[in-house]
Design a protein around this motif. Structure first.
Motif, PDB file in Angstrom:
ATOM      1  N   ALA A 184     -31.307  88.682   9.804  1.00  0.00           N
ATOM      2  CA  ALA A 184     -30.138  89.917  10.361  1.00  0.00           C
ATOM      3  C   ALA A 184     -28.785  89.166  10.374  1.00  0.00           C
ATOM      4  CB  ALA A 184     -30.143  90.593  11.312  1.00  0.00           C
ATOM      5  N   TYR A 185     -28.502  87.836  10.563  1.00  0.00           N
ATOM      6  CA  TYR A 185     -27.373  86.990  11.057  1.00  0.00           C
ATOM      7  C   TYR A 185     -26.882  86.492   9.765  1.00  0.00           C
ATOM      8  CZ  TYR A 185     -28.624  88.732  15.748  1.00  0.00           C
ATOM      9  OH  TYR A 185     -28.964  89.538  16.958  1.00  0.00           O
ATOM     10  N   LEU A 186     -26.135  86.790   9.061  1.00  0.00           N
ATOM     11  CA  LEU A 186     -25.770  86.236   7.820  1.00  0.00           C
ATOM     12  C   LEU A 186     -24.819  84.789   8.013  1.00  0.00           C
ATOM     13  CD1 LEU A 186     -24.740  89.178   5.479  1.00  0.00           C
ATOM     14  CD2 LEU A 186     -26.841  88.143   5.675  1.00  0.00           C
ATOM     15  N   SER A 187     -24.548  84.759   8.819  1.00  0.00           N
ATOM     16  CA  SER A 187     -23.695  83.587   9.283  1.00  0.00           C
ATOM     17  C   SER A 187     -24.717  82.147   9.369  1.00  0.00           C
ATOM     18  CB  SER A 187     -22.925  83.809  10.367  1.00  0.00           C
ATOM     19  OG  SER A 187     -23.730  83.911  11.794  1.00  0.00           O
ATOM     20  N   HIS A 188     -25.944  82.524  10.092  1.00  0.00           N
ATOM     21  CA  HIS A 188     -26.945  81.528   9.762  1.00  0.00           C
ATOM     22  C   HIS A 188     -27.303  81.352   8.414  1.00  0.00           C
ATOM     23  CE1 HIS A 188     -30.757  79.549  10.715  1.00  0.00           C
ATOM     24  NE2 HIS A 188     -31.385  80.458   9.880  1.00  0.00           N
ATOM     25  N   ALA A 189     -27.567  82.407   7.585  1.00  0.00           N
ATOM     26  CA  ALA A 189     -27.932  82.047   6.087  1.00  0.00           C
ATOM     27  C   ALA A 189     -26.981  81.265   5.431  1.00  0.00           C
ATOM     28  CB  ALA A 189     -28.360  83.461   5.609  1.00  0.00           C
ATOM     29  N   GLU A 190     -25.690  81.748   5.687  1.00  0.00           N
ATOM     30  CA  GLU A 190     -24.605  81.139   5.067  1.00  0.00           C
ATOM     31  C   GLU A 190     -24.408  79.522   5.332  1.00  0.00           C
ATOM     32  OE1 GLU A 190     -21.041  84.161   4.115  1.00  0.00           O
ATOM     33  OE2 GLU A 190     -21.497  83.827   6.314  1.00  0.00           O
ATOM     34  N   GLU A 199     -36.458  78.357  16.639  1.00  0.00           N
ATOM     35  CA  GLU A 199     -35.654  79.489  16.284  1.00  0.00           C
ATOM     36  C   GLU A 199     -35.636  80.465  17.179  1.00  0.00           C
ATOM     37  OE1 GLU A 199     -35.120  80.693  12.108  1.00  0.00           O
ATOM     38  OE2 GLU A 199     -36.871  79.412  11.535  1.00  0.00           O
ATOM     39  N   ALA A 200     -34.569  80.763  17.891  1.00  0.00           N
ATOM     40  CA  ALA A 200     -34.483  81.841  18.946  1.00  0.00           C
ATOM     41  C   ALA A 200     -34.095  83.047  18.429  1.00  0.00           C
ATOM     42  CB  ALA A 200     -33.665  81.246  20.096  1.00  0.00           C
ATOM     43  N   GLU A 201     -35.019  84.070  18.614  1.00  0.00           N
ATOM     44  CA  GLU A 201     -34.578  85.317  18.301  1.00  0.00           C
ATOM     45  C   GLU A 201     -34.907  86.409  19.135  1.00  0.00           C
ATOM     46  OE1 GLU A 201     -37.028  86.227  14.699  1.00  0.00           O
ATOM     47  OE2 GLU A 201     -36.719  84.153  13.776  1.00  0.00           O
ATOM     48  N   ILE A 202     -34.361  87.745  18.698  1.00  0.00           N
ATOM     49  CA  ILE A 202     -34.650  88.915  19.473  1.00  0.00           C
ATOM     50  C   ILE A 202     -35.713  89.719  18.837  1.00  0.00           C
ATOM     51  CG2 ILE A 202     -33.707  91.106  20.616  1.00  0.00           C
ATOM     52  CD1 ILE A 202     -32.554  88.594  21.539  1.00  0.00           C
ATOM     53  N   ALA A 203     -36.760  90.487  18.974  1.00  0.00           N
ATOM     54  CA  ALA A 203     -37.855  91.195  18.545  1.00  0.00           C
ATOM     55  C   ALA A 203     -37.883  92.319  19.042  1.00  0.00           C
ATOM     56  CB  ALA A 203     -38.986  90.243  18.473  1.00  0.00           C
ATOM     57  N   VAL A 204     -38.180  93.365  18.480  1.00  0.00           N
ATOM     58  CA  VAL A 204     -38.853  94.859  18.708  1.00  0.00           C
ATOM     59  C   VAL A 204     -40.259  94.810  18.593  1.00  0.00           C
ATOM     60  CG1 VAL A 204     -36.570  95.614  18.744  1.00  0.00           C
ATOM     61  CG2 VAL A 204     -38.054  95.844  16.858  1.00  0.00           C
ATOM     62  N   ILE A 226     -44.673  94.019  15.298  1.00  0.00           N
ATOM     63  CA  ILE A 226     -43.445  93.360  15.660  1.00  0.00           C
ATOM     64  C   ILE A 226     -42.348  93.000  14.792  1.00  0.00           C
ATOM     65  CG2 ILE A 226     -42.493  91.197  17.208  1.00  0.00           C
ATOM     66  CD1 ILE A 226     -45.556  91.045  18.141  1.00  0.00           C
ATOM     67  N   ILE A 227     -40.994  93.483  14.699  1.00  0.00           N
ATOM     68  CA  ILE A 227     -40.193  93.071  13.783  1.00  0.00           C
ATOM     69  C   ILE A 227     -39.062  92.084  14.433  1.00  0.00           C
ATOM     70  CG2 ILE A 227     -38.082  94.060  12.456  1.00  0.00           C
ATOM     71  CD1 ILE A 227     -40.533  95.242  11.733  1.00  0.00           C
ATOM     72  N   GLY A 228     -38.515  90.965  13.787  1.00  0.00           N
ATOM     73  CA  GLY A 228     -37.956  90.026  14.330  1.00  0.00           C
ATOM     74  C   GLY A 228     -36.492  90.169  13.530  1.00  0.00           C
ATOM     75  N   SER A 229     -35.456  89.626  14.407  1.00  0.00           N
ATOM     76  CA  SER A 229     -34.047  89.586  13.899  1.00  0.00           C
ATOM     77  C   SER A 229     -33.859  88.554  13.216  1.00  0.00           C
ATOM     78  CB  SER A 229     -33.393  89.603  15.383  1.00  0.00           C
ATOM     79  OG  SER A 229     -33.297  88.395  15.767  1.00  0.00           O
ATOM     80  N   GLY A 230     -34.514  87.471  13.167  1.00  0.00           N
ATOM     81  CA  GLY A 230     -34.097  86.090  12.386  1.00  0.00           C
ATOM     82  C   GLY A 230     -33.118  85.412  13.442  1.00  0.00           C
ATOM     83  N   THR A 231     -33.110  84.106  13.084  1.00  0.00           N
ATOM     84  CA  THR A 231     -32.203  83.429  14.162  1.00  0.00           C
ATOM     85  C   THR A 231     -30.944  83.848  14.562  1.00  0.00           C
ATOM     86  OG1 THR A 231     -33.176  81.564  12.912  1.00  0.00           O
ATOM     87  CG2 THR A 231     -31.511  81.075  14.528  1.00  0.00           C
TER      88      THR A 231
END
Length: 360
Positions: A117-123, A170-175, A290-295
């Motif tokens: 979900a965080y494009l700055s990480h992928a970029e 890899e630190a993430e938030i999850a629901v 469980i759905i993760g946000s990604g890093t």
């Protein structure tokens, strides 16, 4: 015979009426939940006090967290009542809470789907290897299905065979969701979020390129993930939760030094309702998914990264070499989130990397 049937029907009607009354009164669940290791696969459900100092078993309400999720509308008010009582006065049945005795809140899950979900990480990771971010990444979430048959507890060792695999935190938030019908739109998907928690989606960076080159996604490069000791509903987060994202910093440490503290609510291109809707587009999601946000990552580099690969990418992009090493045996990682008053919300994921010797 008839008396027994009447009694059963009466109990069912009473149970349904209790649920309707709770929903009519708009009662919202407030609680902190964890799973105590007990030698079984799914552990024992416990309620944890707001300050994370005390806990009490809740297996008389629901034996496991999965059982609670399966019957959430009926069970959650009872868990809220126990949580309120525990916070008022621990009582004789309470015990000291120790995250080291905990499994993941869900020691195994029907599904673990991790987004990006965080494009700055992928970029940053793509830029470091000379690749651009495809335009589709900005309009459609990335998501892969990880292994969910066995999660690590929050303080369990990360046991792996080789340091050469490029071990990364890899630190993430999850629901954790309730049942989500297939085709649920993003504007409705947030209603199905039951609990939030933190995640360490351990990655083996040196194994990933060869797997991705095959065009079939991650497998060996994604070993067991770990989750925070405690899971809690959105209502427990107050204004820090805005319905789609969690607006607090995520503090990541390696060997006692801060790796980064990016704010989870900043630069989250795809919020959790969007991620859930993406996962449920062509299939229903069962309660306990469980759905993760990604890093977690911020465009502002001063926040620091939530994984070593991103730090290495920043080093390389600055015109130098990537010098920060991946994790070695004996290294320790810690992931934690604090509220505005400095209180730990989910407890800490605190793990050590150790050598695993396989049975040959």
């Amino acid at each position: 015979m008839r008396g027994g049937a009447d009694e059963g029907e009466s109990l069912s009607r009473g149970r349904a009426q209790t649920v309707r009354m709770r929903l009519h009164n708009n009662d919202q669940p407030h609680m902190k939940l964890a799973t105590l290791k007990d030698g079984t696969r799914d552990g024992t459900l416990i309620v944890v006090s707001r300050d994370l100092k005390h806990a009490i078993k809740a297996d008389d309400i629901a034996p496991t967290l999965q059982a609670a999720l399966d019957d959430w509308n009926y069970v959650s008010p009872q868990l809220t009542d126990r949580y309120d009582a525990l916070n008022r006065a621990p009582g004789s049945r309470a015990f000291d809470f120790d995250a080291r005795q905990c499994a993941s809140p869900l020691p195994r899950a029907y599904q673990w789907a991790d987004g990006s979900a965080y494009l700055s990480h992928a970029e940053r990771l793509r830029k470091a290897r000379g690749a651009d971010l495809p335009k589709s990444f900005r309009s459609e979430p990335l998501m892969y299905q990880g292994g969910s048959d066995a999660f690590l507890g929050p303080c369990d060792d990360i046991a792996l065979e080789s340091e050469d695999w490029g071990i990364d935190v890899e630190a993430e938030i999850a629901v954790i969701s309730g049942d989500v019908p297939m085709g649920t739109p993003a504007k409705k998907a947030g209603e199905h979020i039951r609990l939030l928690l933190l995640a360490n989606d351990v990655s083996l960076r040196n194994l990933a390129p060869a797997e991705l080159a095959k065009g079939f996604g991650f497998f060996q490069s994604k070993p067991c993930s770990a989750f925070s000791p405690v899971a809690l509903p959105p209502e427990e987060l107050g204004p820090s939760w805005d319905g789609g994202k969690l607006n607090l910093p995520l503090v990541v440490q390696v060997n006692g030094e801060i790796l980064g503290r990016p704010t989870a609510g900043v630069d989250m291109t795809f919020e959790f309702p969007r991620l859930i809707a993406h996962a449920a587009r062509t299939r229903p999601l069962a309660a306990g998914t469980i759905i993760g946000s990604g890093t977690v990552s911020n465009a502002d580099q001063s926040a620091g990264p939530a994984c070593i690969a991103e730090k290495r990418a920043l080093e390389a992009s600055a015109g130098g070499e990537a010098v920060t090493p991946f994790l070695k045996f004996g290294d320790r990682v810690r992931i934690e989130m604090f509220d505005a008053e400095g209180n730990s919300l989910f407890g800490a994921i605190e793990q050590q990397v150790v050598r695993y010797t396989p049975h040959r």
